[in-house]
Write an enzyme that holds these catalytic residues in place. Structure first.
Site, PDB file in Angstrom:
ATOM      1  N   CYS A  87      -0.701   6.017   8.044  1.00 18.76           N
ATOM      2  CA  CYS A  87      -0.253   5.972   9.335  1.00 18.76           C
ATOM      3  C   CYS A  87      -0.928   5.311  10.472  1.00 18.76           C
ATOM      4  O   CYS A  87      -1.609   4.317  10.226  1.00 18.76           O
ATOM      5  CB  CYS A  87       0.749   6.819   9.960  1.00 18.76           C
ATOM      6  SG  CYS A  87       2.425   6.198  10.701  1.00 18.76           S
ATOM      7  N   HIS A 204       4.165   9.463   4.987  1.00 17.29           N
ATOM      8  CA  HIS A 204       3.396  10.600   5.477  1.00 17.29           C
ATOM      9  C   HIS A 204       3.752  11.981   4.073  1.00 17.29           C
ATOM     10  O   HIS A 204       3.671  12.555   3.728  1.00 17.29           O
ATOM     11  CB  HIS A 204       3.686  11.433   6.287  1.00 17.29           C
ATOM     12  CG  HIS A 204       3.801  10.222   7.963  1.00 17.29           C
ATOM     13  ND1 HIS A 204       2.664  10.578   8.508  1.00 17.29           N
ATOM     14  CD2 HIS A 204       4.470   9.457   8.080  1.00 17.29           C
ATOM     15  CE1 HIS A 204       2.685   9.944   9.445  1.00 17.29           C
ATOM     16  NE2 HIS A 204       3.454   9.058   9.604  1.00 17.29           N
ATOM     17  N   GLU A 206       1.656  13.923   3.257  1.00 17.54           N
ATOM     18  CA  GLU A 206       1.531  15.241   4.233  1.00 17.54           C
ATOM     19  C   GLU A 206       2.569  16.300   4.539  1.00 17.54           C
ATOM     20  O   GLU A 206       2.583  17.095   4.861  1.00 17.54           O
ATOM     21  CB  GLU A 206       0.046  15.610   5.568  1.00 17.54           C
ATOM     22  CG  GLU A 206       0.763  14.458   6.383  1.00 17.54           C
ATOM     23  CD  GLU A 206       0.847  13.309   6.877  1.00 17.54           C
ATOM     24  OE1 GLU A 206       0.928  13.551   5.556  1.00 17.54           O
ATOM     25  OE2 GLU A 206       1.124  12.900   8.157  1.00 17.54           O
TER      26      GLU A 206
END
Lengths: 233, 735
Positions: A87, A204, A206
């Protein structure tokens, strides 16, 4: 896996990233402040997390790219070290010259947060070995400026060298305008550097590593990195 | 620079009434200076002094064994065990958001986040309640676009997930949209920071961004009605800087962890004035400020301007003197301003010095305590008749009415709004927007936090007492429906001009209902905010007391969601259905009438039914749960089907109730619960034993919402209708 997570003022997904890294590797990562001039000894992986470094008040990532710590990161990457930017981290890596191209405002100009599907283009890289080639994974996006572009020559080379690792797609893997959520050139969601050791991606992974988030498709990326480093050791 | 002379016109332009000015003269025994007049106007306006509402707020229940801090501090605090505390509050930013929607909304979010981290908490979630004018009003689209971008712009950059809220449209908000922002944070229960200063001669430190001329008289603006010239007030709106706030958060938490802080107060409404006075007055101390030390971003600011500026991202702190250097180093590391701007004194005076001159010297306690207090005349709202279903036209077809209702501005999907908010950051969002209540994991679990913001303004308008009860009951029910134990409430009371007895009557009525509900449901109010004068050209908004509820789950993995889980499960309706159509969405949006008394709320029944449903969730027997609210039973069932892609095969309405009243009535205290077929008989007999009404109304399965004897409506068609209206409207394709 010894990972270093960079922290610039305004970065806000460093905790999410550290949690995912720990889940995959069992090791705590080190937070590295932007004013540092060296990375911790023995670092295997540098991660530039998401957020709004310096408020994104100039161009996204432009100020962070000129921080002292980025000189150390450039040297680390030149030596073949693994670097991953997600990002705002992707934007910072583009601004710092570690990756080609640039991220523009989303085609529809709005900030968007929702799950997207990504097609993993190949599985023989450090950043994708946890997946099968052509596998479709689901991960969230949260960005206003993720519309990747580069000059025609660069795009041609990225494609020719197989450096596009992740592409926006439908749940069944079709790529096209309908699924290209931010207008990125060739539906590009993530690319690697020429040497294949620097990854930048907008979504993302994560945030999709635990059951509580309803999906764990992001795990493969981190598990693949751990495996890659173990084999290299 | 010499200050202007005090004239009656100058006093009036500060929003002070002649009798209020007399009060000032009596209090200080002389004519105030210009700076002092500004300070009084800041402290005594409606927004800061609660002069019209204070007397009625006293009736609210604010205590429970788990309440660590009730109203009166920056935010409320509750204990959730294991030395963990939840810090939360909701606040309005209505007037600024109408004048400048993006900045008005961002600074609303920024202000409430500051209230929460000022107390030592790291924000873990934001919610909001937005009320806009009629879709066809020419300004509505512009306001929606700006406010939503602003709410997202601040929270996304700051780095907190925005997980829930409400968005509504009604012509009564045409000239006054409402932006109510709620922030929730997590702190150590034994490390809560308060505003009360202690110790004489302690350094008062100014932290954060520099002071400019923005927002001067913001609080006074928020205490007056709007007229045609209101847009000229744009310069009174502040500009938000989420980047600065993120740095302020990290720096504040760092110096708190380093044990440097005696007291801390954020500079919100009325800026330096309000924060300095509160810190001194709460600690029974005087305060002396030296404005020459205040970091400013403009040249030549006067004492008056500095005292009234509402520049954002600023804090005032009383520091442990021996920690001064350490605290300054931390702030410098984060690139923030740090300046000692004054000291606490034993005098109980509020003294402001600038350029070597005393610009103000006022009694500090009286500035707050002696603010005017009004018991304004109030009349109860007229009692509206109960409307019987037989007097309301049935639709030509129930499925047609459903398809229309599910795509109305009231009931349509608000995805267009919440997809502009980062709702997954921090990686703890167990239930994302679109369910009954949002659920976030607390740290690494297993505890979870359930949160919901609720109010049904059309009920409050029709019957303030029942409407007030319903707002609280709905928040309690939404938390219950995900399996949470409701713990406490923050209230954000938005009303019109309190100088009109009928508006004051709405406020008094709603507060009565809220208090009753909070007492019966054991759901105390720990923080809140009052926003009055929400009127334009004499037309008030619908009374809108937003209720932000918070509850805890011992194990977030046991939270229930509204999506059907599997075909072939029994669908149960819990609670009694009389078919109450008065003030229903059906009556308004299908029949075109906003009429009648709203559904009554029986609080004992609410508690009994809710406790049973929560028990079923914890026992694992309930596979899907949804509370029944706006739109009634059939809309709730459709939402469960749309969330899962699994249809519902429903029995026809019982002969005792008119079908449209059965399917669209808005009776309270009801839930839909699904259970596996083999659990059905056990559940039915258990509920019968505890006296909770429960009937099976159908089974899950198929790909449509199908009522026996009626046309089946395909889920895809319902999703299309549900998802289309708002994006089409915002892109100009619909009105």
């Amino acid at each position: 896996m010894k990972s270093a997570v960079l922290v610039f003022p305004g970065i806000n997904r460093e905790r999410d990233m550290a949690r995912a890294l720990k889940l995959a590797s069992g090791q705590e990562s080190t937070m590295v402040w932007h004013a540092e001039t060296a990375l911790p000894k023995g670092t295997d992986l540098v991660v530039v997390p998401g957020g709004f470094s310096y408020g994104d008040y100039l161009r996204c990532g432009a100020i962070a790219a000129r921080s002292p710590v980025m000189d150390a990161v450039r040297a680390f990457a030149a030596d073949g070290g693994l670097v991953m930017g997600v990002c705002n981290g992707f934007q910072i890596l583009c601004e710092s010259g570690l990756l080609p191209g640039i991220l523009m405002r989303n085609a529809k100009l709005k900030f968007l947060c929702h799950d997207v599907h990504l097609r993993v283009e190949r599985s023989d890289t450090a950043f994708t070995r946890g997946y099968n080639a052509r596998q479709v994974i689901r991960v969230p996006i949260a960005h206003g400026e993720g519309n990747y572009t580069a000059d025609a020559e660069t795009l041609k080379r990225l494609e020719g060298d197989g450096r596009v690792l992740y592409r926006y797609c439908s749940p069944t893997g079709e790529v096209g305008d309908l699924h290209n959520i931010n207008g990125a050139a060739a539906s590009i969601a993530g690319i690697v550097s020429e040497k294949g050791n620097v990854l930048g991606m907008m979504p993302h992974p994560e945030n999709h590593v635990e059951d509580i988030m309803g999906c764990t498709d992001g795990r493969g990326l981190f598990a693949g990195l751990v495996e890659h480093l173990e084999r290299a050791a | 620079m010499t200050e202007p002379k005090i004239t009656p016109e100058l006093v009036a332009s500060h929003g002070l009434k002649p009798d209020e000015y007399e009060r000032i003269l009596k209090l200080i025994g002389r004519e105030p200076t210009f700076t002092e007049l500004g300070i009084f106007s800041a402290m005594w306006n409606e927004h800061c002094s609660y002069k019209s509402s204070r007397i009625h707020l006293k009736g609210l229940p604010t205590k429970a064994p788990w309440v660590l801090q009730g109203p009166g501090e920056n935010a409320g605090v509750i204990d959730i065990g294991d030395n963990q505390a939840i810090v939360f509050k909701m606040e309005s930013h209505n007037h600024p958001s109408y004048i400048e929607p993006y900045q008005g909304a961002t600074t609303g979010v920024g202000g409430i986040l500051r209230d929460v981290f000022t107390m030592g908490a790291r924000p873990i979630a934001c919610l909001n309640a937005l009320s806009f004018g009629a879709p066809e009003h020419p300004k509505t689209r512009h306001l929606v676009s700006g406010v939503v971008a602003g709410v997202g712009g601040y929270g996304n950059s700051f780095g907190v997930p925005t997980v829930g809220g409400q968005t509504r449209f009604h012509t009564r908000y045409d000239g006054n949209n409402l932006v109510n922002a709620m922030a929730v944070g997590l702190a150590d229960a034994d490390k809560i920071f308060l505003a009360a200063a202690s110790g004489v001669n302690m350094p008062i430190v100014y932290l954060g961004s520099k002071t400019g001329r923005d927002g001067i008289h913001g609080a006074s603006m928020a205490s007056a009605e709007f007229d045609e010239d209101s847009e000229e007030k744009r310069p009174t709106v502040q500009v938000g800087d989420p980047f600065a706030e993120k740095l302020l958060l990290e720096a504040c938490l760092e110096i708190m962890a380093a044990d440097c802080v005696i007291a801390i107060q954020d500079m919100g409404a009325a800026g330096l004035t309000c924060s300095a006075v509160e810190m001194g007055a709460k600690g029974d101390l005087g305060v002396e400020l030296n404005l020459d030390a205040v970091p400013t971003r403009e040249e030549g600011m006067t004492a008056y301007e500095m005292m009234l500026s509402e520049s954002q991202e600023r804090m005032l702190m009383v520091l442990k003197p021996e920690k001064e250097k350490q605290a300054e180093d931390i702030f410098r590391k984060w690139g923030l301003d740090f300046a000692i701007v004054g000291y606490t004194t034993p005098t109980l005076r509020f003294v402001v010095k600038h350029g070597g001159k005393v610009m103000a010297d006022l009694p500090i306690k009286e500035l707050g305590d002696e603010a005017p207090l009004y018991d304004r005349p109030h009349v109860p709202s007229p009692v509206l008749p109960v409307i019987h279903a037989r007097d309301i036209a049935a639709p030509s077809s129930i499925p047609d009415a459903l398809e229309k209702l599910i795509g109305t501005p009231e009931l349509c999907s608000k995805r267009w709004v919440w997809e502009q908010y980062d709702h997954v950051i921090l990686g703890n969002t167990v239930q994302r927007p679109g369910g009954d209540a949002a659920v976030v994991r607390i740290e690494d679990g297993p505890k979870g936090l359930a949160m919901s913001v609720d109010v049904t303004p059309r009920y409050c308008e029709a019957d303030p007492v029942e409407g007030g009860k319903q707002a609280v009951a709905e928040a309690w029910r939404n938390i219950t429906a995900v399996g949470g134990k409701p713990l406490a409430v923050t209230d954000n009371l938005n009303f019109g001009n309190p100088e009109r007895p009928e508006i004051m009557g709405q406020l008094v009525g709603c507060l009565k209902g809220i208090a009753e509900a909070c007492i019966t449901l054991d759901f105390p109010i720990v923080s809140g905010n009052v926003s009055l004068y929400n009127e334009t050209n004499g037309r008030g908004i619908l009374p809108t007391p937003s209720i932000g509820g918070v509850g805890v789950l011992d194990d977030f993995t046991k939270s229930a969601t509204l999506a059907f889980k599997a075909p072939g499960e029994a669908i149960l309706l819990i609670g009694e259905t009389k078919g109450w159509l008065g003030q229903s969405v059906y009556l308004r949006d299908i029949c075109g009438k906003e009429e009648g008394a709203p559904p009554p709320v029986d609080l004992a029944t609410e508690k009994r039914n809710g406790d049973v449903v929560r028990g079923m969730i914890h026992a694992g027997t309930a596979t899907a749960v949804h509370d029944i609210a706006d739109g009634g039973l059939l809309v709730a069932l459709t939402e469960m089907a749309m969330a899962s892609g699994i249809g519902a095969k429903l029995d026809a309405a019982p002969s005792s109730t008119a079908p449209h009243a059965w399917w669209f009535g808005e009776d309270q205290a009801r839930y839909i619960v699904t259970v596996a077929e083999d659990q059905l008989l056990t559940v039915l007999s258990k509920l019968k034993n505890v006296g909770v009404p429960c009937v099976q109304i159908g089974k899950t399965g198929g790909h449509a919402v199908a009522i026996a004897g009626e046309r089946a409506v395909d889920i895809k068609a319902l999703v299309h209708a549900h998802e289309s209206w708002l994006p089409n409207y915002m892109s100009g394709k619909a009105s």
